[in-house]
Scaffold this motif. Structure first.
Motif, PDB file in Angstrom:
ATOM      1  N   THR A 209      -4.173   5.596  -7.291  1.00 48.58           N
ATOM      2  CA  THR A 209      -2.769   5.260  -7.501  1.00 48.58           C
ATOM      3  C   THR A 209      -2.008   6.388  -8.188  1.00 48.58           C
ATOM      4  O   THR A 209      -0.802   6.287  -8.393  1.00 48.58           O
ATOM      5  CB  THR A 209      -2.644   4.006  -8.374  1.00 48.58           C
ATOM      6  OG1 THR A 209      -3.290   4.278  -9.639  1.00 48.58           O
ATOM      7  CG2 THR A 209      -3.264   2.789  -7.715  1.00 48.58           C
ATOM      8  N   GLY A 210      -2.718   7.455  -8.566  1.00 49.55           N
ATOM      9  CA  GLY A 210      -2.096   8.560  -9.273  1.00 49.55           C
ATOM     10  C   GLY A 210      -2.189   8.446 -10.787  1.00 49.55           C
ATOM     11  O   GLY A 210      -1.829   9.367 -11.503  1.00 49.55           O
ATOM     12  N   LYS A 211      -2.687   7.320 -11.276  1.00 49.74           N
ATOM     13  CA  LYS A 211      -2.817   7.120 -12.720  1.00 49.74           C
ATOM     14  C   LYS A 211      -3.919   8.028 -13.260  1.00 49.74           C
ATOM     15  O   LYS A 211      -5.058   7.967 -12.807  1.00 49.74           O
ATOM     16  CB  LYS A 211      -3.157   5.663 -13.006  1.00 49.74           C
ATOM     17  CG  LYS A 211      -3.391   5.362 -14.454  1.00 49.74           C
ATOM     18  CD  LYS A 211      -3.811   3.907 -14.648  1.00 49.74           C
ATOM     19  CE  LYS A 211      -4.488   3.776 -15.981  1.00 49.74           C
ATOM     20  NZ  LYS A 211      -5.538   2.810 -16.009  1.00 49.74           N
TER      21      LYS A 211
ATOM     22  N   ALA B 112       0.556  13.415  -8.659  1.00 44.20           N
ATOM     23  CA  ALA B 112      -0.393  13.576  -9.758  1.00 44.20           C
ATOM     24  C   ALA B 112      -1.468  14.613  -9.422  1.00 44.20           C
ATOM     25  O   ALA B 112      -1.833  15.431 -10.269  1.00 44.20           O
ATOM     26  CB  ALA B 112      -1.037  12.226 -10.092  1.00 44.20           C
ATOM     27  N   LEU B 113      -1.967  14.599  -8.192  1.00 45.33           N
ATOM     28  CA  LEU B 113      -2.982  15.580  -7.797  1.00 45.33           C
ATOM     29  C   LEU B 113      -2.391  16.979  -7.780  1.00 45.33           C
ATOM     30  O   LEU B 113      -3.013  17.935  -8.257  1.00 45.33           O
ATOM     31  CB  LEU B 113      -3.576  15.225  -6.431  1.00 45.33           C
ATOM     32  CG  LEU B 113      -4.670  16.165  -5.923  1.00 45.33           C
ATOM     33  CD1 LEU B 113      -5.842  16.253  -6.899  1.00 45.33           C
ATOM     34  CD2 LEU B 113      -5.147  15.725  -4.544  1.00 45.33           C
ATOM     35  N   ASP B 114      -1.193  17.125  -7.270  1.00 44.47           N
ATOM     36  CA  ASP B 114      -0.527  18.423  -7.254  1.00 44.47           C
ATOM     37  C   ASP B 114      -0.368  18.967  -8.678  1.00 44.47           C
ATOM     38  O   ASP B 114      -0.688  20.124  -8.952  1.00 44.47           O
ATOM     39  CB  ASP B 114       0.833  18.284  -6.560  1.00 44.47           C
ATOM     40  CG  ASP B 114       1.390  19.612  -6.130  1.00 44.47           C
ATOM     41  OD1 ASP B 114       0.711  20.329  -5.376  1.00 44.47           O
ATOM     42  OD2 ASP B 114       2.523  19.934  -6.550  1.00 44.47           O
ATOM     43  N   ARG B 115       0.088  18.112  -9.597  1.00 44.60           N
ATOM     44  CA  ARG B 115       0.253  18.537 -11.002  1.00 44.60           C
ATOM     45  C   ARG B 115      -1.083  18.903 -11.643  1.00 44.60           C
ATOM     46  O   ARG B 115      -1.185  19.905 -12.365  1.00 44.60           O
ATOM     47  CB  ARG B 115       0.951  17.443 -11.813  1.00 44.60           C
ATOM     48  CG  ARG B 115       2.436  17.300 -11.490  1.00 44.60           C
ATOM     49  CD  ARG B 115       3.139  16.339 -12.435  1.00 44.60           C
ATOM     50  NE  ARG B 115       2.597  14.994 -12.408  1.00 44.60           N
ATOM     51  CZ  ARG B 115       2.932  14.055 -11.524  1.00 44.60           C
ATOM     52  NH1 ARG B 115       3.826  14.338 -10.577  1.00 44.60           N
ATOM     53  NH2 ARG B 115       2.397  12.853 -11.583  1.00 44.60           N
TER      54      ARG B 115
ATOM     55  N   SER C 246       2.319   8.009  -2.872  1.00 45.26           N
ATOM     56  CA  SER C 246       3.245   9.044  -3.317  1.00 45.26           C
ATOM     57  C   SER C 246       2.946   9.479  -4.754  1.00 45.26           C
ATOM     58  O   SER C 246       2.941  10.673  -5.070  1.00 45.26           O
ATOM     59  CB  SER C 246       4.678   8.525  -3.200  1.00 45.26           C
ATOM     60  OG  SER C 246       5.584   9.476  -3.663  1.00 45.26           O
ATOM     61  N   ALA C 247       2.674   8.517  -5.617  1.00 46.66           N
ATOM     62  CA  ALA C 247       2.342   8.834  -7.016  1.00 46.66           C
ATOM     63  C   ALA C 247       1.057   9.657  -7.079  1.00 46.66           C
ATOM     64  O   ALA C 247       0.949  10.597  -7.875  1.00 46.66           O
ATOM     65  CB  ALA C 247       2.203   7.542  -7.829  1.00 46.66           C
ATOM     66  N   PHE C 248       0.092   9.325  -6.233  1.00 47.25           N
ATOM     67  CA  PHE C 248      -1.158  10.084  -6.210  1.00 47.25           C
ATOM     68  C   PHE C 248      -0.913  11.531  -5.786  1.00 47.25           C
ATOM     69  O   PHE C 248      -1.436  12.462  -6.402  1.00 47.25           O
ATOM     70  CB  PHE C 248      -2.184   9.434  -5.274  1.00 47.25           C
ATOM     71  CG  PHE C 248      -3.426  10.267  -5.142  1.00 47.25           C
ATOM     72  CD1 PHE C 248      -4.387  10.254  -6.133  1.00 47.25           C
ATOM     73  CD2 PHE C 248      -3.607  11.100  -4.045  1.00 47.25           C
ATOM     74  CE1 PHE C 248      -5.517  11.054  -6.045  1.00 47.25           C
ATOM     75  CE2 PHE C 248      -4.737  11.902  -3.946  1.00 47.25           C
ATOM     76  CZ  PHE C 248      -5.693  11.881  -4.940  1.00 47.25           C
TER      77      PHE C 248
END
Length: 160
Positions: A99-101, A145-148, A140-142
């Motif tokens: 989920t990007g968390k 988050a992965l890019d960051r 989208s959140a994932f």
């Protein structure tokens, strides 16, 4: 600026139930990161030299053990498994849920406690539903988050 090439960043994917494998491949390709997809059974992965498939035994926690033994400061681990996330955070890895968390040193204790509480409630019959369905917003959140996480690791490697 150093002429030494920073160590490669590796993304470990706890793949058996991961809904964001395609997103991992796309972002990793953009960042030049290696991807290791770990599963208990055969899983199809793109034929790219920077993507590796590892099939472990079907023994309980075999994939978790394989990933946790290799997680470290230049790795990102993608998993929804909270105990695995805890092991990887302790090893210095960046850990993301699908989920990007992010799982961090400051959040992992609460995540473990919540997981244990929900498991106890399920065993007592108080909770019958599972997690909410995976949504486009989660995807989208994932991606963000992965890019960051990859940009942060790249900056840290270049500054070392």
């Amino acid at each position: 600026m150093s002429s030494v090439t920073p160590p490669a960043i590796t993304i470990f994917v706890d793949a058996d139930a991961c809904p964001v494998k395609d997103e991992v491949y796309r972002v990793a390709g953009r960042h030049g990161a290696c991807v290791v997809v770990v599963a208990n059974s055969f899983i199809t992965v793109p034929r790219e030299p920077w993507i590796e498939r590892v099939i472990v035994s079907d023994k309980l926690d075999a994939a978790d053990d394989w990933i946790a033994e290799r997680a470290g400061p230049q790795t990102v681990v993608v998993t929804a498994d909270v105990p695995l996330a805890s092991r990887c955070v302790k090893a210095g890895a960046s850990v993301l849920a699908p989920t990007g968390k992010p799982f961090t040193e400051s959040s992992i204790g609460m995540a473990l406690a919540t997981r244990d509480l929900m498991q106890s409630l399920r065993e007592a019959g108080a909770v019958t539903g599972g997690p909410k369905p995976f949504s486009p917003k989660d995807r989208s959140a994932f991606l963000g988050a992965l890019d960051r996480a990859l940009m942060r690791l790249r900056r840290n490697a270049q500054g070392a």
